[in-house]
Structures are given as structure tokens and as C-alpha cells.
Write an enzyme that holds these catalytic residues in place. Structure first.
Site, short mmCIF file in Angstrom:
data_model
loop_
_atom_site.label_atom_id
_atom_site.label_comp_id
_atom_site.label_asym_id
_atom_site.label_seq_id
_atom_site.Cartn_x
_atom_site.Cartn_y
_atom_site.Cartn_z
N GLU A 89 -1.95 -7.61 -5.91
CA GLU A 89 -3.30 -7.42 -5.39
C GLU A 89 -3.62 -5.95 -5.17
O GLU A 89 -2.74 -5.12 -5.01
CB GLU A 89 -3.48 -8.20 -4.10
CG GLU A 89 -2.49 -7.79 -3.05
CD GLU A 89 -2.52 -8.70 -1.84
OE1 GLU A 89 -2.60 -9.92 -2.02
OE2 GLU A 89 -2.47 -8.17 -0.74
N CYS A 102 -6.52 0.76 -2.91
CA CYS A 102 -5.15 0.64 -2.45
C CYS A 102 -4.39 -0.21 -3.48
O CYS A 102 -4.78 -1.35 -3.74
CB CYS A 102 -5.18 -0.05 -1.08
SG CYS A 102 -3.57 -0.47 -0.44
N CYS A 109 8.43 -7.20 -1.32
CA CYS A 109 9.06 -5.98 -0.81
C CYS A 109 10.35 -6.37 -0.10
O CYS A 109 10.39 -7.38 0.60
CB CYS A 109 8.12 -5.27 0.17
SG CYS A 109 8.81 -3.76 0.86
N CYS A 113 9.98 -5.63 6.99
CA CYS A 113 9.31 -5.32 8.26
C CYS A 113 8.80 -6.62 8.91
O CYS A 113 8.22 -7.47 8.22
CB CYS A 113 8.15 -4.35 8.04
SG CYS A 113 8.68 -2.81 7.26
N CYS A 116 5.02 -7.83 8.50
CA CYS A 116 4.36 -7.68 7.19
C CYS A 116 4.57 -8.88 6.27
O CYS A 116 5.69 -9.35 6.09
CB CYS A 116 4.89 -6.42 6.52
SG CYS A 116 4.22 -6.14 4.87
N CYS A 330 -2.19 -5.94 3.81
CA CYS A 330 -1.00 -5.92 2.98
C CYS A 330 -0.40 -7.29 2.65
O CYS A 330 0.20 -7.94 3.47
CB CYS A 330 0.03 -5.11 3.78
SG CYS A 330 1.38 -4.49 2.85
N1 SAH Z 1 5.76 -0.04 2.03
C1 SAH Z 1 4.93 1.06 2.33
C2 SAH Z 1 3.54 0.93 1.77
C3 SAH Z 1 2.93 -0.43 1.79
S1 SAH Z 1 2.60 -1.08 3.40
C4 SAH Z 1 4.88 1.29 3.84
O1 SAH Z 1 5.38 0.46 4.58
O2 SAH Z 1 4.38 2.32 4.24
C5 SAH Z 1 1.18 -0.12 3.86
C6 SAH Z 1 0.89 -0.12 5.33
O3 SAH Z 1 0.35 -1.39 5.73
C7 SAH Z 1 2.10 0.14 6.19
O4 SAH Z 1 1.83 1.13 7.13
C8 SAH Z 1 2.31 -1.20 6.82
O5 SAH Z 1 3.01 -1.09 8.01
C9 SAH Z 1 0.92 -1.72 6.98
N2 SAH Z 1 0.82 -3.17 7.24
C10 SAH Z 1 1.68 -4.14 6.92
N3 SAH Z 1 1.25 -5.34 7.36
C11 SAH Z 1 0.06 -5.11 7.98
C12 SAH Z 1 -0.89 -5.93 8.67
N4 SAH Z 1 -0.72 -7.24 8.77
N5 SAH Z 1 -1.97 -5.34 9.21
C13 SAH Z 1 -2.19 -3.99 9.07
N6 SAH Z 1 -1.33 -3.19 8.45
C14 SAH Z 1 -0.22 -3.72 7.91
FE1 SF4 Z 2 7.44 -3.42 2.70
FE2 SF4 Z 2 5.49 -4.33 4.22
FE3 SF4 Z 2 7.44 -2.90 5.31
FE4 SF4 Z 2 5.66 -1.69 3.70
S1 SF4 Z 2 5.26 -2.65 5.66
S2 SF4 Z 2 7.92 -1.48 3.69
S3 SF4 Z 2 5.26 -3.35 2.25
S4 SF4 Z 2 7.68 -4.92 4.35
#
Ligand code: SAH
Ligand code: SF4
Length: 340
Positions: A89, A102, A109, A113, A116, A330
């Protein structure tokens, strides 16, 4: 077969030289692909029939399949299907200064985290440069407008797919490619230090964002397992070295998770951690998801956090809430599709 969209101009030059052709053909092909936007090699009328045949036999020129588009006021979410059936996406956002997109860099991934969706789904594979380039190309074609900035902040950890992401950047930045200025391209990492080090040596003036989300190891270990490999002290040190080397300001992303990392103590600790560094903090409202128990912080808590940072001289902004109405956070659209 490789996609022609995997190739930077240098890679195409190398290819043409290797088959005994002139180097400048690479520029011509780039113009057909990215300026004239042709959909077949047959349309490349200044390339000889013989060479077009060779290109056809060696490269695919297929686009992705647009499976679904969801619109809300100033956000559109695109769900694309890849040639192997996997789904990715991209999110388009309209700002007063232009349009940003974006893009995703992996399918799922592996960083895990806790907050996420993408992490929950695990990595299936890396995206090829072409699959990232085509997200941009197809969105521009769909909206019939130019995209002014690109963030690699969709699904995936870009520094876990370093080479393809860098090729993607070279292609979209190339004046003969999509010509998006380096200063309008940002890569976001969860904190893979070897990636940050490598990135600091890249000649292009692109930007770095780091997802910090916690001001100490105890908390960061709990919500971001990557911290166990690269802890906060090492991460801050890597950011400092990056700034010294590139002279560029780094964005620190900080997700606001209710009663997890949004307390006044956390704000003070964060201010202390970042003091004197050329960074700015972007406080991100959390998009709640049905599969994960974290809640978003209230506006009051976000503003209190913001004030505490500001008072201590930290540059800080609150990110506008984008796309929560259409599950644009995300990985959410893909998650809903995969879980059906
Ligand atoms: N993996 C990379 C880039 C993709 S995630 C990273 O972690 O930086 C991009 C951003 O979206 C990250 O800062 C992540 O913490 C945030 N993110 C993940 N899940 C989210 C959510 N449910 N609401 C808002 N931001 C979120
Ligand atoms: Fe991966 Fe989501 Fe963590 Fe970014 S925030 S590193 S996409 S698990």
C-alpha cells in the site's frame, strides 16, 4: 525477468555498454519511461527495432495492479497487487505545499514493533526497486498531477532492504527520471545503525527520520525489539555522527501512546536526551487498530508533552492527523485485506 523500472540510469548505461550499444540510449529509455510514460517498448520510436526486441526479451515493463483506492478529504490510500499476488500500500496526502506520497519498502516487516500492524504481519519479502518506483509512477498517472515529496514510511523497514531502496531513490531523484528533489525525499528507520551509517555516506542530500518512540531503554525495549540490538545510547550516537557528517537536520518521530510514553517524565527525559542535537521532534498521533491494545493519547496529553519539550528548547511539531478515517496508518489497509 527483471523489471526495467529496477534500473537506475547508471545500471542501464552499463547494460547498453555490455551489449555493445551506446551509453546515451539509457537516457532515451529513461525519458520514454518517466517523462513520456509509455507502457510498451514498441512506443520507444527513437530506439531501433532490433534493440526494442532485445529490451522486450530482457525486461518487463509491466505496471502494478491497482486493487483498491480509498479517498478521504485530503488523503488517498492505494492498495496495489504485485506480479506474484502480494499486496502493498501507498498513501497520498495533500498539503498546502504540495502532494506527498508514503511508499512501502517491504511486504510486512520483521522488526516486530508492538504498536504496528506491519510488524504483526511479518516480512514476506523485500520489495524490488521497481515495485517502489511504480507506486510513485502509478499514483502520478492516476491523479494526473506531480508528486512533490516522498517519504519511505509505509510498510517495511527501509534499511532492511537498503540497496533496493537506494536504487528507488536514485531513480525518482534523477532529472531524467521522476525528478523529485533529494531534499523532498525522506527515509524513516526504526534505528538500524549500520543503515544509518551507510546512509550518511550517500552523496544525495536526502533526509533521515528515526522512529524513537521512547526516551529510555527500558521502555523502548518493550515496544521496539530492535532496541535490544541497537540501544538508545548507540542510536543517539549514530544520529549525532550522521548530523556531523551530513550537516542535515534529522527528524525524530515519536508516537503518542496513551499512558505508555506520553507522561511528563518521558517528555523531560526526551528533552534531556536530545538537547544540543540538530533534530526536530515530530509527535505522531497514534492510529488505533482493532488488533492492537495501545490507545492514542488525548489532545491534552499531546499538548502537555509538546509544551514540555518546547520549554526546554527542543524543536517540536505535532503531525497532522492523516488518514485515520480510512485506516491509512502503517499497514492497516493491507492488514484488513489479508485478514479477510
Ligand atoms: N519501519 C520504518 C518506516 C515505516 S513505519 C520505521 O519504523 O520508521 C513509519 C512510521 O509509522 C514509524 O514511525 C512507525 O512507528 C509509525 N507507525 C506504526 N504504526 C502506527 C500507527 N498505528 N499509527 C501511527 N503511526 C504508526
Ligand atoms: Fe516495522 Fe512497523 Fe516497526 Fe516500522 S514501525 S519497523 S514498519 S514494525
Amino acid at each position: 525477468m527483471n523489471s526495467i523500472f529496477d534500473y537506475t540510469i547508471e545500471m542501464l548505461e552499463e547494460y547498453f555498454v555490455s551489449i555493445g550499444e551506446k551509453k546515451f540510449k539509457a537516457k532515451q529509455v529513461f525519458e520514454w519511461l518517466y517523462q513520456k510514460r509509455v507502457k510498451s517498448f514498441d512506443e520507444m520510436s527513437n530506439i531501433s527495432l532490433d534493440l526494442r526486441e532485445k529490451l522486450k526479451n530482457n525486461f518487463s515493463i509491466e505496471r502494478l495492479k491497482l486493487r483498491r483506492k480509498q479517498d478521504s478529504k485530503d488523503t488517498s490510500k492505494y492498495l496495489f497487487e504485485l506480479s506474484d499476488g502480494n499486496l502493498i500500500e501507498s498513501v497520498l496526502m495533500r498539503h498546502d505545499y504540495g502532494i506527498s506520497v508514503c511508499v512501502s519498502s517491504q511486504i510486512g516487516c520483521n522488526m516486530g514493533c508492538a504498536f504496528c500492524e506491519s510488524g504483526r504481519l511479518k516480512k514476506v519479502r523485500n520489495l524490488k526497486a521497481s515495485e517502489i518506483v511504480l507506486q510513485i509512477l502509478m499514483i502520478e498517472e492516476e491523479i494526473k498531477e506531480r508528486i512533490s515529496s516522498v517519504v519511505v514510511m509505509g510498510i517495511g523497514e527501509p534499511f532492511d532492504n537498503y540497496d533496493e531502496v537506494m536504487n528507488f531513490i536514485k531513480i525518482i531523484n534523477d532529472p531524467k527520471g521522476i525528478a523529485i528533489g533529494a531534499r523532498h525525499i525522506t527515509v524513516s528507520t526504526s534505528g538500524l545503525i549500520p543503515g544509518i551509517e551507510k546512509y550518511s555516506n550517500e552523496p544525495l542530500q536526502t533526509n533521515l527520520a528515526v522512529s524513537l518512540h521512547a526516551p529510555n531503554n527500558e521502555l523502548r525495549n518493550k515496544i521496539m525489539p530492535v532496541n535490544k540490538a541497537y540501544d538508545i545510547e548507540k542510536l543517539i550516537d549514530a544520529i549525532k555522527k550522521y548530523i556531523d557528517k551530513t550537516n542535515r537536520r534529522v527528524t525524530i518521530e515519536y508516537l503518542m501512546l496513551n499512558e505508555v510514553n506520553d507522561t511528563p517524565e518521558c517528555a523531560n527525559e526526551l528533552a534531556k536526551l536530545l538537547r544540543g542535537l540538530n533534530v526536530y521532534v515530530n509527535l505522531i498521533p497514534y492510529n488505533e487498530t482493532s488488533h492492537i491494545e495501545f490507545k492514542k493519547s488525548s489532545n491534552e496529553r499531546v499538548m502537555a508533552f509538546y509544551d514540555l519539550l518546547k520549554k526546554q528548547g527542543i524543536n517540536v511539531t505535532v503531525r497532522r492527523r492523516f488518514g485515520s478515517l480510512i485506516d491509512a496508518a502503517c499497514g492497516q489497509l493491507r492488514a484488513n485485506e489479508v485478514n479477510k
